[in-house]
Design a protein around this motif. Structure first.
Motif, PDB file in Angstrom:
ATOM      1  N   VAL A 149       0.903  -1.129  -0.044  1.00 54.53           N
ATOM      2  CA  VAL A 149       0.066  -0.277  -0.117  1.00 54.53           C
ATOM      3  C   VAL A 149       0.861   1.716   0.265  1.00 54.53           C
ATOM      4  N   SER A 185       1.202   3.840  -3.025  1.00 48.35           N
ATOM      5  CA  SER A 185       0.442   5.557  -1.984  1.00 48.35           C
ATOM      6  C   SER A 185       1.594   6.755  -2.455  1.00 48.35           C
ATOM      7  N   THR A 186       3.071   6.044  -2.630  1.00 53.33           N
ATOM      8  CA  THR A 186       4.048   7.074  -2.581  1.00 53.33           C
ATOM      9  C   THR A 186       3.751   7.605  -4.651  1.00 53.33           C
ATOM     10  N   TYR A 219       1.476   9.927  -4.596  1.00 50.96           N
ATOM     11  CA  TYR A 219       1.719  11.078  -3.713  1.00 50.96           C
ATOM     12  C   TYR A 219       2.539  11.963  -4.942  1.00 50.96           C
ATOM     13  N   SER A 229      -3.427  11.581  -1.117  1.00 50.15           N
ATOM     14  CA  SER A 229      -2.770  10.726  -0.719  1.00 50.15           C
ATOM     15  C   SER A 229      -2.399   9.636   0.650  1.00 50.15           C
ATOM     16  N   ALA A 242      -6.532   8.319   1.054  1.00 55.31           N
ATOM     17  CA  ALA A 242      -6.311   7.320   0.026  1.00 55.31           C
ATOM     18  C   ALA A 242      -5.718   5.971   1.069  1.00 55.31           C
ATOM     19  N   ASN A 243      -4.406   6.471   1.234  1.00 62.80           N
ATOM     20  CA  ASN A 243      -3.480   5.103   2.553  1.00 62.80           C
ATOM     21  C   ASN A 243      -4.187   5.386   3.494  1.00 62.80           C
TER      22      ASN A 243
END
Length: 495
Positions: A295, A299-300, A303, A327, A330-331
């Motif tokens: 995840v 996510s990175t 982002y 982000s 969402a994360n």
């Protein structure tokens, strides 16, 4: 396909007790076909070795696979002359069929077999069965491919054996090293559950049994052996290899389609420490780390894409804050569902609020890193900004995981240690779920399938799994075993 399912889950393993009953602890089966010359020397040598070295009562069972020479007469004479020897005849050929029939009928808690040529040095017999007697393992096999094994055989057989084991590792993900060594043992309670699932009746019987045992989560103990090839062996290498490859294809297809009635999540013994609730030891850390990393990686990327997009019309600090905010939401949602297994809408708002606090910590780290970069360089390159943000996010990720695990999504299960009850009750199901045996002739031990056995278990082994709501009652039939040496006793015994 066989039509017999496993009769049920097994109880926890325990050390087999030594008592005052006459039941042998070990039953060694010798499957034979037209072995009139080698049978008597083999049995005499094995009997002498067991009488001299094995500290419990034992039995030697000769399983005649429809021999056409005088092998049945030799077996009957040995049975008449030696009290520990039993002879049993099947009218159909097949080593696997002989082992299944005799093992299913035996009353000994530990069952073993070896080839009649005694290619394996008998000094490995006690190390083979000791882990089964102690309750440490479920099956045990002799391995000619272990590092400390000492093997004398031709290059042709060596090449075939190693190639076959490579095929098993590549196709069936087998982790045992030697599937075909004729030197194996199994606990009787395990055999009663496992054997009905094994379809093969020939030489592939060993491999199929071991593969199913591994997939069921059973523990297989390997013993290095000293082994000398028998130059007069009657095994047909080409036919055996062809049948084995057909068996590999059949079992591999069953595993691929999920039709095998074996589920690693329903561990057959219930004594796996990973199944216990132990106070002070967090569970699922490895799985959560993997989920969090997946995840986090996604996510990175999300982002960085957001930051690059926001950076086109705003400053670096504003772009960083907006990208991190979106982000982070969402994360938190992804980690809530995928990493920590929280389902439903209950507590979702609270979790997002706590996630925003964690987001604030990440924002402080990343914004501080950008501020330090701008202080050091008046006009940093975009690639430099991304590199600094990646480094800052790595540090923030570690802290975020710890906060998620300990604060946002803590394990709120009862912290009191559960009581694990382990009682040794052999797999003899009682009640409506019991298997029904119909025998046409008397078995060697008075019960179980005979030579022309007709066995009915109800549903298909390769197509039906047991429901977790199926209840069975297991009768307590703990064996009291007779030690050979009466002076060896427990010092705690008041006698």
């Amino acid at each position: 396909m066989r039509t017999e399912p496993s009769p049920g889950n097994l109880p926890a393993r325990e050390h087999l007790p030594a008592g005052n009953a006459g039941t042998p602890v070990l039953d060694v089966v010798i499957p034979v076909y037209n072995e009139e010359k080698d049978l008597q020397p083999c049995v005499l040598r094995l009997h002498e070795h067991l009488a001299r070295t094995f500290p419990y009562a034992f039995r030697i069972t000769i399983a005649d696979n429809a021999s056409t020479d005088t092998t049945p007469l030799v077996a009957a004479r040995l049975e008449a002359e030696i009290p520990e020897v039993r002879a049993f005849r099947l009218e159909q050929k097949g080593r696997g069929r002989a082992l299944r029939t005799v093992w299913s009928a035996s009353d000994a808690p530990v069952l073993a077999y070896m080839d009649v040529d005694l290619s394996t040095d008998l000094n490995a017999l006690l190390p083979l069965v000791a882990p089964l007697i102690s309750g440490h393992s479920d099956l045990a096999i002799g391995s000619r491919l272990a590092r400390s094994s000492r093997v004398v055989r031709g290059a042709k057989r060596e090449f075939i054996s190693r190639t076959y084991n490579l095929i098993l590792r590549g196709s069936l993900q087998a982790r045992f090293s030697d599937a075909q060594c004729g030197f194996k043992a199994i606990r009787r309670d395990v055999a009663q559950v496992l054997l009905p699932l094994v379809e093969d009746t020939g030489w592939f019987f060993d491999t199929e049994m071991l593969v199913l045992a591994e997939r069921a989560g059973l523990r297989i103990h390997e013993v290095p052996v000293d082994w000398v090839d028998d130059p007069d062996s009657t095994v047909h290498i080409v036919k055996t290899a062809t049948d084995d490859l057909k068996g590999v294809w059949r079992v591999g297809r069953a595993l691929a389609t999920g039709s095998l009635a074996l589920d690693r999540l329903a561990r057959p013994f219930g004594d796996d420490p990973r199944d216990r609730e132990i106070s002070g030891v967090p569970k699922g850390l490895a799985r959560q780390l993997v989920g969090f990393c997946v995840v986090g990686g996604l996510s990175t990327l999300f982002y960085l894409l957001l930051y690059s997009g926001f950076r086109t019309f705003s400053g670096s600090q504003v772009a960083n804050a907006l990208a991190l905010l979106v982000s982070a939401v969402a994360n938190t949602a992804a980690n809530r569902r995928l990493t920590f297994g929280v389902r439903g809408r209950g507590g979702a708002v609270k979790h997002q609020a706590q996630g925003l606090v964690v987001f604030g910590i990440g924002l402080a780290l990343t914004s501080g890193s950008l501020a330090a970069l701008n202080a050091a360089t008046n006009d940093p390159a975009h690639s430099t900004e991304l590199a600094v943000l990646i480094a800052a996010n790595l540090a923030a990720t570690v802290l975020r995981f710890l906060l998620f695990r300990a604060w946002v999504f803590p394990d709120r299960r009862d912290e009191s240690p559960s009581t694990v009850v382990a009682s040794h009750t052999p797999a003899v199901p009682v009640g409506p779920a019991s298997p029904v045996y119909t025998t046409a002739t008397q078995s060697p031990y008075g019960s179980g399938p005979g030579p022309h056995e007709t066995t009915s278990y109800g549903t298909t082994a390769y197509g039906t799994t047991h429901s977790p709501h199926d209840h069975q009652t297991w009768g307590d039939a703990t064996m009291q075993l007779q030690p050979v040496r009466p002076n060896d006793h427990d010092p705690r015994d008041a006698r």
